[in-house]
Write an enzyme that holds these catalytic residues in place. Structure first.
Site, short mmCIF file in Angstrom:
data_model
loop_
_atom_site.label_atom_id
_atom_site.label_comp_id
_atom_site.label_asym_id
_atom_site.label_seq_id
_atom_site.Cartn_x
_atom_site.Cartn_y
_atom_site.Cartn_z
N ARG A 166 27.42 41.09 31.38
CA ARG A 166 27.87 40.19 30.66
C ARG A 166 28.66 40.59 29.85
O ARG A 166 28.22 41.65 29.04
CB ARG A 166 26.94 39.05 30.26
CG ARG A 166 26.12 38.17 31.11
CD ARG A 166 27.00 37.33 31.77
NE ARG A 166 26.42 36.14 32.84
CZ ARG A 166 26.41 36.46 34.23
NH1 ARG A 166 26.89 37.54 34.73
NH2 ARG A 166 25.64 35.37 34.86
N HIS A 187 35.28 39.81 37.17
CA HIS A 187 33.97 39.41 37.38
C HIS A 187 33.59 39.26 38.80
O HIS A 187 33.24 38.19 39.55
CB HIS A 187 33.65 38.20 36.80
CG HIS A 187 32.26 37.56 36.43
ND1 HIS A 187 31.56 37.17 35.57
CD2 HIS A 187 30.85 38.01 37.56
CE1 HIS A 187 30.46 37.01 35.61
NE2 HIS A 187 29.96 37.22 36.90
#
Ligand code: NDP
Ligand code: OXD
Length: 310
Positions: free
Chosen positions: A225, A273
């Protein structure tokens, strides 16, 4: 498997047109529908970044399935008490993560980025071979994804270190655990791969202090993250020459805002991502198996411990 349950589905960015019929096909007898305010009470919710209203209105849930591995977004919501949150465990993600990280490690170690630039400018030149003993790889997080990644990197004969909360034994990996062993883990690593869940304990874990512990010429690969990394501290560590660069798949704000320094930094490679995508059919099969198991009174893997936050 015939299971007569009611399932409500909601996703901030996945495609209901394929998930709902997919869940329906995997669970004949189940009633699967898209969540909307005021819909009837369901037994199970299958969600990604659901609206708070869903959790507030659906008072009869037996479990909430998160259609990703990370539950940090879910943990920020007010969850119905006593209802388990179940995340994806692997479902085809660990092999993707192993591919991505091995690619990033090898691209950096073998200087393929430099060769690409040379070839593009018509330059034929060799670089001195590096010794992999000088490039120990440290994997932060030895869970479902981290363990697979650590073992995959070890296959290429890099020395591999791993760090987890509880003690672990992983073949071919020197294992460290707990806050007290973090500095020793970092000092033993040159390339660091982040595969931790985002929790209050791991937020901003890659900061000026911890990056300074890495061996000189260090390299950061963040596939967990964005908030694990303090952006300004990473940029400063690269610009000072202490770190050689970074490969980043995740960011504090996604999409990465236009004009952010990561877009154009010569020593930073970014991807959107995408290191390990949720694979629809594997994920639906896993969720269907788990619903059937829960209906049969069994426990299932991937149940989140709310106190730990992962
Ligand atoms: P797991 O829960 O299986 O593993 C988490 C690991 O982190 C465990 O080894 C755990 O230790 C360790 N850990 C957690 N907190 C601490 C702490 N405070 N100190 C030390 N170690 C800690 O998660 P997964 O491997 O399935 O996934 C990891 C993360 O990857 C996800 O949370 C998600 O954010 C991210 N992800 C990113 C994707 C992408 O496309 N970029 C795709 C999928 C996931 P212990 O073993 O002792 O519990
Ligand atoms: C996940 C992700 O957590 O896609 O599964 O990031």
């Amino acid at each position: 498997m015939t299971t007569s349950v009611r399932i409500t589905y909601s996703s901030a960015d996945q495609d209901e047109a394929s998930w709902i019929p997919g869940l329906q096909a995997a669970l004949p007898g189940a009633e699967v529908s898209l969540w909307q305010p005021g819909v009837p009470q369901a037994d199970y919710a299958v969600v990604w970044k659901p609206p708070q209203q869903l959790l507030d209105e659906q008072r009869g849930l037996k479990a909430i399935f998160n259609t990703g591995a990370g539950v940090d977004a879910m943990m920020k919501l007010r969850l119905p008490s006593g209802v388990p949150v179940i995340r994806l465990d692997d479902a085809g993600m660990s092999v993707q993560m192993a591919e991505y990280v091995c690619h990033a490690v090898i691209r950096h170690f073998r200087e393929f980025d430099g060769y690409e630039a040379d070839m593009a400018s018509g330059k034929w030149s060799f670089r001195k071979p590096r010794s992999r003993i000088d490039y120990p790889v440290g994997v932060l997080g030895l869970g479902v994804l981290g363990e697979r990644v650590a073992k995959a990197v070890a296959q290429f004969d890099f020395p591999v270190n791993g760090w987890s909360r509880s003690p672990k034994t992983v073949e071919g990996v020197q294992c460290f655990h707990g806050a007290a062993q973090l500095d020793a883990f970092l000092a033993a690593s040159r390339i660091v791969v982040c595969l931790l869940p985002l929790t209050p304990e791991t937020d901003s874990i890659l900061n000026a202090r911890t990056l300074a512990q890495l061996r000189p010429g260090g390299y950061v690969i963040n596939v967990a993250r964005g908030a694990h990394v303090v952006d300004a501290d990473l940029l400063a560590a690269i610009d000072s020459g202490h770190l050689a660069g970074a490969t980043l798949d995740v960011f504090r704000v996604e999409p990465l805002p236009k004009g952010h320094a990561f877009w154009s930094h010569p020593h930073i490679t970014i991807t959107p991502h995408t290191s390990a995508r949720t694979l629809r059919s594997e994920s639906i099969a896993q969720i269907a198996r788990k619903i059937a198991a829960l209906q049969g009174g069994q426990t299932v893997a991937g149940t989140v411990d709310a106190a730990r936050g992962y």
